[in-house]
Design a protein around this motif. Structure first.
Motif, PDB file in Angstrom:
ATOM      1  N   ASP A 119     -26.840  95.252 112.515  1.00 53.77           N
ATOM      2  CA  ASP A 119     -27.063  96.280 111.272  1.00 53.77           C
ATOM      3  C   ASP A 119     -26.151  97.352 111.661  1.00 53.77           C
ATOM      4  OD1 ASP A 119     -29.153  94.851 110.156  1.00 53.77           O
ATOM      5  OD2 ASP A 119     -30.630  96.260 111.219  1.00 53.77           O
ATOM      6  N   GLN A 120     -25.770  97.800 112.753  1.00 53.76           N
ATOM      7  CA  GLN A 120     -24.983  98.812 112.772  1.00 53.76           C
ATOM      8  C   GLN A 120     -23.421  98.663 112.670  1.00 53.76           C
ATOM      9  OE1 GLN A 120     -25.848 100.774 116.498  1.00 53.76           O
ATOM     10  NE2 GLN A 120     -27.966 101.345 116.171  1.00 53.76           N
ATOM     11  N   VAL A 121     -22.957  97.405 113.059  1.00 54.38           N
ATOM     12  CA  VAL A 121     -21.817  96.854 113.096  1.00 54.38           C
ATOM     13  C   VAL A 121     -21.400  96.781 111.643  1.00 54.38           C
ATOM     14  CG1 VAL A 121     -20.224  95.001 113.242  1.00 54.38           C
ATOM     15  CG2 VAL A 121     -21.715  95.792 115.219  1.00 54.38           C
ATOM     16  N   VAL A 122     -22.359  96.186 110.737  1.00 48.15           N
ATOM     17  CA  VAL A 122     -22.153  96.081 109.395  1.00 48.15           C
ATOM     18  C   VAL A 122     -21.975  97.054 108.792  1.00 48.15           C
ATOM     19  CG1 VAL A 122     -22.707  95.109 107.172  1.00 48.15           C
ATOM     20  CG2 VAL A 122     -22.761  93.675 109.229  1.00 48.15           C
ATOM     21  N   GLN A 123     -22.901  98.302 109.019  1.00 45.31           N
ATOM     22  CA  GLN A 123     -22.547  99.707 108.473  1.00 45.31           C
ATOM     23  C   GLN A 123     -21.507 100.219 108.809  1.00 45.31           C
ATOM     24  OE1 GLN A 123     -26.200 101.024 110.002  1.00 45.31           O
ATOM     25  NE2 GLN A 123     -27.580  99.794 108.480  1.00 45.31           N
ATOM     26  N   TRP A 124     -21.121 100.431 109.894  1.00 46.18           N
ATOM     27  CA  TRP A 124     -20.079 100.951 110.457  1.00 46.18           C
ATOM     28  C   TRP A 124     -18.438 100.295 109.934  1.00 46.18           C
ATOM     29  CZ3 TRP A 124     -18.961 105.706 112.957  1.00 46.18           C
ATOM     30  CH2 TRP A 124     -20.174 106.360 113.342  1.00 46.18           C
ATOM     31  N   ALA A 125     -18.779  98.915 109.972  1.00 41.96           N
ATOM     32  CA  ALA A 125     -17.415  98.329 109.359  1.00 41.96           C
ATOM     33  C   ALA A 125     -17.273  98.875 107.912  1.00 41.96           C
ATOM     34  CB  ALA A 125     -17.678  96.727 109.650  1.00 41.96           C
ATOM     35  N   GLY A 126     -18.269  98.813 107.232  1.00 45.72           N
ATOM     36  CA  GLY A 126     -18.277  99.047 105.627  1.00 45.72           C
ATOM     37  C   GLY A 126     -17.371 100.521 105.695  1.00 45.72           C
ATOM     38  N   ALA A 127     -18.115 101.283 106.391  1.00 39.66           N
ATOM     39  CA  ALA A 127     -17.634 102.938 106.410  1.00 39.66           C
ATOM     40  C   ALA A 127     -16.294 103.152 106.740  1.00 39.66           C
ATOM     41  CB  ALA A 127     -18.531 103.649 107.076  1.00 39.66           C
ATOM     42  N   LEU A 128     -15.659 102.232 107.548  1.00 43.08           N
ATOM     43  CA  LEU A 128     -14.328 102.520 108.009  1.00 43.08           C
ATOM     44  C   LEU A 128     -13.488 101.811 107.183  1.00 43.08           C
ATOM     45  CD1 LEU A 128     -14.963 102.025 111.975  1.00 43.08           C
ATOM     46  CD2 LEU A 128     -14.008 104.117 110.717  1.00 43.08           C
ATOM     47  N   LYS A 129     -13.815 100.534 106.452  1.00 43.78           N
ATOM     48  CA  LYS A 129     -12.953  99.867 105.610  1.00 43.78           C
ATOM     49  C   LYS A 129     -11.772 100.618 104.738  1.00 43.78           C
ATOM     50  CE  LYS A 129     -12.816  95.467 103.092  1.00 43.78           C
ATOM     51  NZ  LYS A 129     -13.604  94.314 102.782  1.00 43.78           N
ATOM     52  N   PRO A 130     -12.559 101.852 103.931  1.00 43.53           N
ATOM     53  CA  PRO A 130     -11.419 102.620 103.129  1.00 43.53           C
ATOM     54  C   PRO A 130     -10.136 103.265 103.949  1.00 43.53           C
ATOM     55  CG  PRO A 130     -13.805 103.009 102.659  1.00 43.53           C
ATOM     56  CD  PRO A 130     -13.770 102.317 103.885  1.00 43.53           C
ATOM     57  N   LEU A 131     -10.469 103.276 105.361  1.00 38.91           N
ATOM     58  CA  LEU A 131      -9.331 103.865 105.865  1.00 38.91           C
ATOM     59  C   LEU A 131      -8.077 102.909 106.059  1.00 38.91           C
ATOM     60  CD1 LEU A 131     -11.034 105.815 108.858  1.00 38.91           C
ATOM     61  CD2 LEU A 131     -10.412 106.758 106.846  1.00 38.91           C
ATOM     62  N   ARG A 132      -8.336 101.813 105.879  1.00 42.62           N
ATOM     63  CA  ARG A 132      -7.431 100.614 106.084  1.00 42.62           C
ATOM     64  C   ARG A 132      -6.863 100.111 104.684  1.00 42.62           C
ATOM     65  NH1 ARG A 132     -11.330  98.417 108.675  1.00 42.62           N
ATOM     66  NH2 ARG A 132     -11.182  96.350 107.503  1.00 42.62           N
ATOM     67  N   LYS A 133      -7.190 100.873 103.473  1.00 39.47           N
ATOM     68  CA  LYS A 133      -7.029 100.342 102.194  1.00 39.47           C
ATOM     69  C   LYS A 133      -5.554 100.187 101.820  1.00 39.47           C
ATOM     70  CE  LYS A 133      -7.669 104.725  99.810  1.00 39.47           C
ATOM     71  NZ  LYS A 133      -6.330 105.265 100.267  1.00 39.47           N
ATOM     72  N   ASP A 134      -4.733 101.005 102.632  1.00 40.65           N
ATOM     73  CA  ASP A 134      -3.057 100.909 102.187  1.00 40.65           C
ATOM     74  C   ASP A 134      -2.504 100.024 103.341  1.00 40.65           C
ATOM     75  OD1 ASP A 134      -3.295 102.774 100.349  1.00 40.65           O
ATOM     76  OD2 ASP A 134      -3.496 104.234 101.306  1.00 40.65           O
ATOM     77  N   ASP A 135      -3.036  99.411 104.170  1.00 42.39           N
ATOM     78  CA  ASP A 135      -2.469  98.633 105.249  1.00 42.39           C
ATOM     79  C   ASP A 135      -1.730  97.432 104.632  1.00 42.39           C
ATOM     80  OD1 ASP A 135      -3.516 100.377 107.028  1.00 42.39           O
ATOM     81  OD2 ASP A 135      -4.968  99.069 108.083  1.00 42.39           O
ATOM     82  N   PRO A 136      -0.688  96.860 104.904  1.00 41.50           N
ATOM     83  CA  PRO A 136       0.204  95.922 104.486  1.00 41.50           C
ATOM     84  C   PRO A 136      -0.511  94.468 104.990  1.00 41.50           C
ATOM     85  CG  PRO A 136       1.371  96.700 106.125  1.00 41.50           C
ATOM     86  CD  PRO A 136       0.246  97.714 105.910  1.00 41.50           C
ATOM     87  N   PRO A 137      -0.638  93.468 104.293  1.00 41.23           N
ATOM     88  CA  PRO A 137      -1.368  92.178 104.767  1.00 41.23           C
ATOM     89  C   PRO A 137      -0.350  91.663 105.834  1.00 41.23           C
ATOM     90  CG  PRO A 137      -0.043  91.803 102.678  1.00 41.23           C
ATOM     91  CD  PRO A 137      -0.055  93.347 102.826  1.00 41.23           C
ATOM     92  N   VAL A 138      -0.886  91.087 106.864  1.00 43.40           N
ATOM     93  CA  VAL A 138      -0.555  90.384 107.973  1.00 43.40           C
ATOM     94  C   VAL A 138      -0.023  88.941 107.585  1.00 43.40           C
ATOM     95  CG1 VAL A 138      -0.625  89.695 110.309  1.00 43.40           C
ATOM     96  CG2 VAL A 138      -1.560  92.047 109.322  1.00 43.40           C
ATOM     97  N   PRO A 139       1.180  88.460 107.767  1.00 44.80           N
ATOM     98  CA  PRO A 139       1.481  87.034 107.471  1.00 44.80           C
ATOM     99  C   PRO A 139       0.881  86.197 108.293  1.00 44.80           C
ATOM    100  CG  PRO A 139       3.338  88.314 107.484  1.00 44.80           C
ATOM    101  CD  PRO A 139       2.343  89.398 108.149  1.00 44.80           C
ATOM    102  N   VAL A 140       0.247  85.038 107.568  1.00 41.42           N
ATOM    103  CA  VAL A 140      -0.279  83.995 108.552  1.00 41.42           C
ATOM    104  C   VAL A 140       0.803  83.088 108.965  1.00 41.42           C
ATOM    105  CG1 VAL A 140      -2.065  82.097 108.321  1.00 41.42           C
ATOM    106  CG2 VAL A 140      -2.396  84.391 107.198  1.00 41.42           C
ATOM    107  N   PRO A 141       0.822  82.880 110.270  1.00 40.96           N
ATOM    108  CA  PRO A 141       1.965  81.721 110.710  1.00 40.96           C
ATOM    109  C   PRO A 141       1.477  80.436 110.442  1.00 40.96           C
ATOM    110  CG  PRO A 141       0.671  82.757 112.647  1.00 40.96           C
ATOM    111  CD  PRO A 141       0.394  83.578 111.259  1.00 40.96           C
TER     112      PRO A 141
END
Length: 207
Positions: A171-193
């Motif tokens: 419960d706590q991991v999902v809640q905190w993960a959702g709360a923090l996700k907007p902080l990474r909205k501008d992160d570029p995608p990581v290429p998949v090798p």
């Protein structure tokens, strides 16, 4: 959808971490608030850290590092399943964590420990590491005893009450993960090798 990795934190022959991680996956399988994937560090065959440049600079040069980075970058949070060795987490898990930096940042983490003292000291060790990596570690945790949750110290058979601890932690991991996700909205995608190991077992949500 929130994506959570359940990370198998041991590569030792005869390890119990995989059984514990699969149990956590089973507990998570009925949830609709996130998708969960089993991530086994053994699949990535990471040698002792061999990157010449500090991970915080993001200049990964080894194929195994790029594959590991691409997999971890896909998640919003983590559940680390860790044994306790000498009052700390496993060397294999610490090594896997140390390979990366940005891929961990601004995400959430929970812990499932096992050992003679419930893996409590391994979890405390990981909490210190998470702070440096800008990972929000949640308060709820799961501690499994080799004396009461493993038959003959070998066969994993957890007491029923631990399922409530898993749910509270998730419960706590999902809640905190959702709360923090907007902080990474501008992160570029990581290429998949091309050398990416196959995806692990997945439950919950939708992929």
């Amino acid at each position: 959808m929130i994506n959570i990795a359940i990370i198998v934190g041991s590569t030792r022959p005869g390890r119990k971490a995989l059984d514990v991680a699969r149990w956590v996956m089973e507990c998570a399988g009925t949830r609709g608030d996130a998708a969960f994937e089993l991530v086994d560090i053994q699949d990535f065959q990471l040698p002792l850290l061999d990157e010449p440049v500090p991970p915080s600079m993001g200049q990964y040069s080894r194929p195994h590092t790029k594959a590991w980075a691409a997999r971890i970058a896909q998640f919003d949070g983590f559940v680390f399943v860790t044994p306790e060795y000498n009052h700390a987490t496993s060397g294999a898990l610490k090594n896997a964590i140390d390979y990366l930096y940005k891929e961990w940042n601004n995400k959430a983490a929970g812990f499932v420990g096992y050992g003679s003292a419930g893996g409590s000291r391994a979890i405390e060790n990981l909490r210190l590491v998470m702070g440096e990596l800008m990972v929000a570690d949640v308060r709820a945790q799961v501690m499994l005893s080799l004396f009461t949750d493993f038959e003959n110290f070998t066969t994993f058979n957890p007491a029923e009450h631990h399922e409530r601890s898993v749910e509270a932690m998730l419960d706590q991991v999902v809640q905190w993960a959702g709360a923090l996700k907007p902080l990474r909205k501008d992160d570029p995608p990581v290429p998949v090798p091309d050398n990416m190991p196959p995806r692990g077992e997945r439950v919950g949500g939708s992929y």
